[in-house]
Design a protein around this motif. Structure first.
Motif, PDB file in Angstrom:
ATOM      1  N   PRO A  50       0.813  -1.236   0.000  1.00  0.00           N
ATOM      2  CA  PRO A  50       0.000   0.000   0.000  1.00  0.00           C
ATOM      3  C   PRO A  50       0.834   1.268   0.000  1.00  0.00           C
ATOM      4  O   PRO A  50       0.434   2.276  -0.596  1.00  0.00           O
ATOM      5  CB  PRO A  50      -0.842  -0.130   1.272  1.00  0.00           C
ATOM      6  N   TYR A  51       1.991   1.245   0.646  1.00  0.00           N
ATOM      7  CA  TYR A  51       2.872   2.415   0.635  1.00  0.00           C
ATOM      8  C   TYR A  51       3.404   2.658  -0.779  1.00  0.00           C
ATOM      9  O   TYR A  51       3.470   3.808  -1.235  1.00  0.00           O
ATOM     10  CB  TYR A  51       4.042   2.223   1.602  1.00  0.00           C
ATOM     11  N   PHE A  52       3.793   1.590  -1.447  1.00  0.00           N
ATOM     12  CA  PHE A  52       4.309   1.704  -2.810  1.00  0.00           C
ATOM     13  C   PHE A  52       3.255   2.294  -3.737  1.00  0.00           C
ATOM     14  O   PHE A  52       3.548   3.189  -4.544  1.00  0.00           O
ATOM     15  CB  PHE A  52       4.739   0.330  -3.310  1.00  0.00           C
ATOM     16  N   GLU A  53       2.025   1.826  -3.622  1.00  0.00           N
ATOM     17  CA  GLU A  53       0.962   2.309  -4.497  1.00  0.00           C
ATOM     18  C   GLU A  53       0.644   3.775  -4.228  1.00  0.00           C
ATOM     19  O   GLU A  53       0.446   4.559  -5.167  1.00  0.00           O
ATOM     20  CB  GLU A  53      -0.279   1.433  -4.319  1.00  0.00           C
ATOM     21  N   ARG A  54       0.610   4.177  -2.955  1.00  0.00           N
ATOM     22  CA  ARG A  54       0.365   5.591  -2.638  1.00  0.00           C
ATOM     23  C   ARG A  54       1.530   6.462  -3.109  1.00  0.00           C
ATOM     24  O   ARG A  54       1.338   7.595  -3.554  1.00  0.00           O
ATOM     25  CB  ARG A  54       0.149   5.763  -1.131  1.00  0.00           C
ATOM     26  N   TRP A  55       2.735   5.911  -2.992  1.00  0.00           N
ATOM     27  CA  TRP A  55       3.924   6.653  -3.400  1.00  0.00           C
ATOM     28  C   TRP A  55       3.855   7.015  -4.880  1.00  0.00           C
ATOM     29  O   TRP A  55       4.100   8.157  -5.264  1.00  0.00           O
ATOM     30  CB  TRP A  55       5.170   5.823  -3.117  1.00  0.00           C
TER      31      TRP A  55
END
Length: 334
Positions: A50-55
């Protein structure tokens, strides 16, 4: 087992049974690989996704990341921990844009010059972004090799790393290394797990020396860790309808450059509001939060409660402030 036979076994298994739909695998974009690899340092895949996608929604290109402010970067990273990785990723983007015309380099020599990129990340970028013959060694690979070859080396002792790198370099194939490298990681993460490994499902079971010797649960060997000490920390809470006083922490030490409740060396003569605990890699923090006005300095400012999402906060401090806001204290204090 010959390098060719091992590579064929692992790549065949990875294609059929490995992880092939992770977000950063979809395009093999070098920027995506760089972001994912720094996020994955000491962090599990399921946490990173999820962090990667938001990034990528916020910083879709390396140019977007390079031009962002440090506050923007740290705010988006908060909760992922090991904040130096975020600063390294930001600095890496700026160097790539400045020195390499926004193109992440392919060569190991150039990659080593980029902030935050060590030997493993060099190999990972070359393997996953460019399908180049580059070795990778992380905890998963060490565990897999330790069992496969019944190695006597303690995997958490840095002086033993050279043995695992020598093996990795020996077995790294000249072609299709992207799938081979991913296969090593997938086998370690999903089959050759630290506890209760799924040996019956392992494509290397017939040649695994630990399995043949009945030593699967005894390997890999690990050096006994020292007990982690506990340290007290004293933080001041000054809250009113105008917001909460926070200070930006220095670039070195814990939570570098994040905004935090002001910290003092000793407990003040004030009312204790709450306590919290947080574990770092080298010690445990026993945090005490006191209702007191901090001394004014250039690193503090009062931030409105509704603006707290706009600044980078350490995870335990954010949790405390969310509890504070939920109790409507911000609206009650004068």
């Amino acid at each position: 087992m010959s390098p060719e036979a091992l590579a064929n076994c692992i790549t065949g298994w990875q294609k059929a049974k490995g992880r092939n739909d992770l977000p950063w695998q979809l395009h093999n974009d070098p920027y995506h690989v760089l972001v994912s690899e720094l996020m994955l340092q000491q962090t599990q895949v399921k946490t990173v996704i999820p962090y990667f996608e938001r990034w990528l929604q916020t910083f879709p290109t390396i140019e977007a990341l390079a031009s962002a402010s440090e506050d923007e970067v740290m705010t988006l990273w908060q909760g992922l921990g090991y904040y130096r990785r975020a600063r390294n990723l930001h600095a890496a983007a700026q160097k790539v844009v400045r020195d390499y015309q926004s193109e992440i380099p392919r060569s190991a020599a150039e990659l080593k010059e980029i902030p935050g990129i060590g030997p493993y990340t060099v190999g990972a970028i070359r393997a996953f972004a460019f399908d180049a013959p580059a070795a990778i060694v992380d905890g998963n690979v060490k565990r897999l090799f330790a069992r496969l070859f019944a190695l006597p080396y303690e995997v958490n002792k840095s002086t033993n790393d050279r043995y695992f790198w020598q093996l990795a370099e020996h077995f790294t194939p000249a072609r299709d290394n992207r799938r081979f490298a991913q296969g090593l990681l997938d086998l370690g993460a999903t089959i050759c797990k630290p506890q209760q490994p799924l040996c019956a499902l392992c494509p290397l079971a017939k040649v695994c020396q630990a399995l043949q010797l009945g030593k699967v649960n005894a390997l890999p060997k690990r050096q006994q860790k020292k007990a982690i000490p506990t340290r007290k920390g004293h933080f001041l809470l000054d809250v009113s309808a105008r917001g909460i006083v926070l200070e930006q922490r220095p670039a070195s030490g814990i939570w570098p450059t994040l905004w935090c409740l002001p910290e003092v060396a000793q407990a003040p003569d004030a009312q204790l509001w709450t306590r919290f605990r947080h574990t770092f890699s080298h010690y445990k923090l026993d945090g005490h939060v006191w209702l007191a006005t901090p001394p004014g300095n250039g690193t503090t400012r009062r931030i409105a409660c509704h603006q707290l999402d706009e600044v980078g906060l350490p995870a335990p401090i954010r949790k405390l402030l969310q509890q504070l806001i939920a109790s409507e204290v911000c609206n009650q204090q004068d």
